[in-house]
Scaffold this active site. Structure first.
Site, PDB file in Angstrom:
ATOM      1  CE1 TYR A 114     -13.385  -6.594   2.932  1.00 52.71           C
ATOM      2  CE2 TYR A 114     -11.765  -7.838   1.684  1.00 52.71           C
ATOM      3  CZ  TYR A 114     -12.067  -6.894   2.642  1.00 52.71           C
ATOM      4  OH  TYR A 114     -11.067  -6.266   3.324  1.00 52.71           O
ATOM      5  NE  ARG A 128      -7.318   6.144   3.026  1.00 58.25           N
ATOM      6  CZ  ARG A 128      -8.140   5.427   3.775  1.00 58.25           C
ATOM      7  NH1 ARG A 128      -9.279   5.933   4.195  1.00 58.25           N
ATOM      8  NH2 ARG A 128      -7.823   4.200   4.130  1.00 58.25           N
ATOM      9  NE  ARG A 175      -4.001  -0.385   0.580  1.00 60.02           N
ATOM     10  CZ  ARG A 175      -5.134  -0.699   1.215  1.00 60.02           C
ATOM     11  NH1 ARG A 175      -5.352  -1.915   1.603  1.00 60.02           N
ATOM     12  NH2 ARG A 175      -6.044   0.199   1.404  1.00 60.02           N
ATOM     13  CG  ASP A 193      -9.192  -2.610  -3.695  1.00 56.60           C
ATOM     14  OD1 ASP A 193      -8.633  -1.983  -2.788  1.00 56.60           O
ATOM     15  OD2 ASP A 193     -10.029  -3.507  -3.481  1.00 56.60           O
ATOM     16  NE  ARG A 234     -10.421   7.974  -2.112  1.00 58.02           N
ATOM     17  CZ  ARG A 234     -11.713   8.240  -1.946  1.00 58.02           C
ATOM     18  NH1 ARG A 234     -12.323   9.081  -2.756  1.00 58.02           N
ATOM     19  NH2 ARG A 234     -12.378   7.671  -0.976  1.00 58.02           N
TER      20      ARG A 234
HETATM   21  O1  CP3 Z   1      -0.199  -1.216  -2.470  1.00 55.86           O
HETATM   22  C1  CP3 Z   1      -0.519  -0.323  -3.276  1.00 55.86           C
HETATM   23  O2  CP3 Z   1      -0.024   0.807  -3.223  1.00 55.86           O
HETATM   24  C2  CP3 Z   1      -1.471  -0.663  -4.400  1.00 55.86           C
HETATM   25  C3  CP3 Z   1      -2.799  -0.351  -4.127  1.00 55.86           C
HETATM   26  C4  CP3 Z   1      -3.719  -1.265  -3.336  1.00 55.86           C
HETATM   27  C5  CP3 Z   1      -5.021  -0.831  -2.956  1.00 55.86           C
HETATM   28  N1  CP3 Z   1      -5.661  -1.886  -2.386  1.00 55.86           N
HETATM   29  C6  CP3 Z   1      -5.576   0.515  -3.208  1.00 55.86           C
HETATM   30  C7  CP3 Z   1      -6.566   1.045  -2.253  1.00 55.86           C
HETATM   31  C8  CP3 Z   1      -3.583  -2.602  -2.934  1.00 55.86           C
HETATM   32  C9  CP3 Z   1      -2.403  -3.553  -3.050  1.00 55.86           C
HETATM   33  C10 CP3 Z   1      -4.821  -2.976  -2.334  1.00 55.86           C
HETATM   34  C11 CP3 Z   1      -5.089  -4.330  -1.823  1.00 55.86           C
HETATM   35  C12 CP3 Z   1      -6.225  -4.530  -0.904  1.00 55.86           C
HETATM   36  N2  CP3 Z   1      -7.477  -3.970  -0.940  1.00 55.86           N
HETATM   37  C13 CP3 Z   1      -6.227  -5.483   0.141  1.00 55.86           C
HETATM   38  C14 CP3 Z   1      -5.063  -6.387   0.471  1.00 55.86           C
HETATM   39  C15 CP3 Z   1      -4.036  -5.657   1.261  1.00 55.86           C
HETATM   40  C16 CP3 Z   1      -4.414  -5.453   2.682  1.00 55.86           C
HETATM   41  O3  CP3 Z   1      -4.458  -4.281   3.086  1.00 55.86           O
HETATM   42  O4  CP3 Z   1      -4.654  -6.440   3.377  1.00 55.86           O
HETATM   43  C17 CP3 Z   1      -7.487  -5.439   0.772  1.00 55.86           C
HETATM   44  C18 CP3 Z   1      -7.925  -6.270   1.960  1.00 55.86           C
HETATM   45  C19 CP3 Z   1      -8.269  -4.479   0.062  1.00 55.86           C
HETATM   46  C20 CP3 Z   1      -9.672  -4.095   0.331  1.00 55.86           C
HETATM   47  C21 CP3 Z   1      -9.729  -2.647   0.639  1.00 55.86           C
HETATM   48  N3  CP3 Z   1      -9.785  -1.644  -0.311  1.00 55.86           N
HETATM   49  C22 CP3 Z   1      -9.642  -2.021   1.919  1.00 55.86           C
HETATM   50  C23 CP3 Z   1      -9.574  -2.761   3.233  1.00 55.86           C
HETATM   51  C24 CP3 Z   1      -9.636  -0.632   1.705  1.00 55.86           C
HETATM   52  C25 CP3 Z   1      -9.453   0.473   2.722  1.00 55.86           C
HETATM   53  C26 CP3 Z   1     -10.716   1.037   3.213  1.00 55.86           C
HETATM   54  C27 CP3 Z   1     -10.465   2.346   3.947  1.00 55.86           C
HETATM   55  O5  CP3 Z   1     -10.979   3.372   3.491  1.00 55.86           O
HETATM   56  O6  CP3 Z   1      -9.736   2.330   4.970  1.00 55.86           O
HETATM   57  C28 CP3 Z   1      -9.722  -0.423   0.309  1.00 55.86           C
HETATM   58  C29 CP3 Z   1      -9.717   0.880  -0.375  1.00 55.86           C
HETATM   59  C30 CP3 Z   1      -8.407   1.223  -0.991  1.00 55.86           C
HETATM   60  N4  CP3 Z   1      -7.723   0.420  -1.845  1.00 55.86           N
HETATM   61  C31 CP3 Z   1      -7.695   2.443  -0.825  1.00 55.86           C
HETATM   62  C32 CP3 Z   1      -6.546   2.334  -1.634  1.00 55.86           C
HETATM   63  C33 CP3 Z   1      -5.471   3.368  -1.850  1.00 55.86           C
HETATM   64  C34 CP3 Z   1      -8.103   3.637   0.024  1.00 55.86           C
HETATM   65  C35 CP3 Z   1      -9.163   4.322  -0.736  1.00 55.86           C
HETATM   66  C36 CP3 Z   1      -9.378   5.754  -0.351  1.00 55.86           C
HETATM   67  O7  CP3 Z   1      -8.665   6.606  -0.881  1.00 55.86           O
HETATM   68  O8  CP3 Z   1     -10.304   6.009   0.429  1.00 55.86           O
END
Ligand code: CP3
Length: 343
Positions: free
Chosen positions: A147, A27, A23, A72, A36
């Site tokens: 999910y 943010r 990640r 994602d 964003r």
């Molecule tokens: O690593 C990177 O930089 C690549 C981007 C990436 C995202 N999601 C972008 C994202 C990667 C590798 C993921 C994987 C992902 N997504 C996982 C596996 C990794 C982990 O953290 O265990 C999981 C479980 C998800 C599902 C998901 N999507 C979650 C839990 C969230 C966060 C929710 C929150 O708002 O806290 C997301 C949203 C997400 N995916 C964001 C990003 C940058 C945040 C979105 C925002 O800007 O609000």
């Protein structure tokens, strides 16, 4: 190309320990928050130009040894007929969760060329820009199923486990559809130019070893086994997997990701020193003053003891309140302290 990440994944000698962050786009970066603003996360993932820009943002700030595609884990699942959204501050939400055999039978298998062309296009564009290897990724079938079945994030995965234990056949169907979709999706990413792959089975640690072995491991073996001919390193990661580490290895990846709960040398022993490991600084430590971050990071390096096959990373994704400068200093620290002399 700077290849120390790929070399470490393959247990080859490196000039310095490679480092990247799960990640690393997101943010905690002001330039991410700017892009964003007013946009939906899945829509950003579907735009090749934005995916390229967001992948490159952390690379411009710090000399990490790998880039990870901005996408994602729910992107392919959204194309399989599941009606998934990503809610800010919550995570993936599914309006009609899969609870019955009929629900599961409606899930379409992924056909990457027709359903995720934007992801493959972003990979092609990125390969022209990057001087470090590009990591493609997918969610693990158990994590994706959690999910889809729960309808959103869940600490206990209770409905998912209830389905697994009450209807083995329906569960096997779900794992087969998700597993084969993940495999073709990952293969398509490599064909488009991804140079390594990570499977995020983030919530697999909710299972005990017996259930993991019976209900999940066969699908993971199909996935990692189905990638071998491509010749790219594969990383298998989950959170809270201390008791599952030897099973994550048995699935057949090149690298096992360690979360921060297991001391790196003990985790590596469980995995076996003939497989590489990735990790495992506590992401929450990065919110502390630099002296504390440095001490924790040096502990990780001490436990790795200069063995080949260590990829430095956090034990889970970068937290939104992380100061960007802390990550940049971490990259320098790891590179400086692990520089190998001429042999
Ligand atoms: O690593 C990177 O930089 C690549 C981007 C990436 C995202 N999601 C972008 C994202 C990667 C590798 C993921 C994987 C992902 N997504 C996982 C596996 C990794 C982990 O953290 O265990 C999981 C479980 C998800 C599902 C998901 N999507 C979650 C839990 C969230 C966060 C929710 C929150 O708002 O806290 C997301 C949203 C997400 N995916 C964001 C990003 C940058 C945040 C979105 C925002 O800007 O609000």
């Amino acid at each position: 190309m700077i290849d120390r990440f790929l070399r470490a994944c393959g247990l080859q000698d490196v000039d310095r320990t490679p480092v990247w962050f799960m990640r690393q786009a997101g943010r905690y970066l002001p330039e991410y928050r700017q892009v964003r603003e007013g946009r939906d996360v899945l829509a950003m993932c579907r735009s090749p130009d934005l995916a390229v820009e967001l992948t490159l943002q952390p690379i411009r700030r710090m000399p990490v040894d790998a880039a990870i595609l901005f996408s994602d884990i729910m992107v392919p699942v959204a194309e399989m007929g599941s009606g998934v959204r990503i809610e800010p501050g919550v995570g993936p939400v599914v309006d009609s969760p899969l609870r019955s055999r009929e629900d599961i039978s409606r899930l379409r298998r992924l056909e990457p060329d027709s359903t995720v062309p934007h992801t493959l296009e972003a990979i092609r564009l990125l390969r022209k820009e990057l001087a470090v290897p590009l990591i493609g990724f997918a969610g693990g079938p158990f994590t994706l199923a959690s999910y889809l079945v729960e309808g959103g994030p869940s600490r206990t995965c209770e409905r998912t486990k209830a389905l697994m234990h009450s209807d083995e056949e329906a569960w096997a169907d779900l794992m087969e559809t998700l597993g084969s979709s993940v495999l073709v999706y990952l293969r398509a990413q490599v064909e488009a130019g991804a140079q390594a792959l990570q499977v995020f089975d983030s919530w697999a640690g909710a299972l005990d070893p017996e259930d993991y072995t019976h209900f999940v491991l066969p699908t993971m073996r199909e996935i990692f086994g189905g990638l071998i001919d491509l010749g790219v390193p594969t990383i298998h990661f989950g959170v809270g997997t201390g008791e599952l580490l030897s099973l994550l290895r048995d699935a057949g990846p090149s690298v096992v990701g360690l979360d921060w709960r297991v001391p790196l040398h003990l985790g590596w022993e469980r995995v076996g020193f003939d497989v590489a490991v990735q990790g495992n600084l506590d992401p929450a430590a990065c919110l502390a003053p630099w002296e504390a971050v440095e001490a924790k990071a040096l502990n990780v390096l001490r436990r790795a003891a200069g063995r080949t096959g260590h990829v430095f990373n956090l034990g889970h994704g970068v937290l939104p309140d992380t100061p960007p400068d802390t990550l940049a200093r971490l990259v320098d620290l790891v590179h400086e302290r692990t520089q190998r002399g001429p042999s």
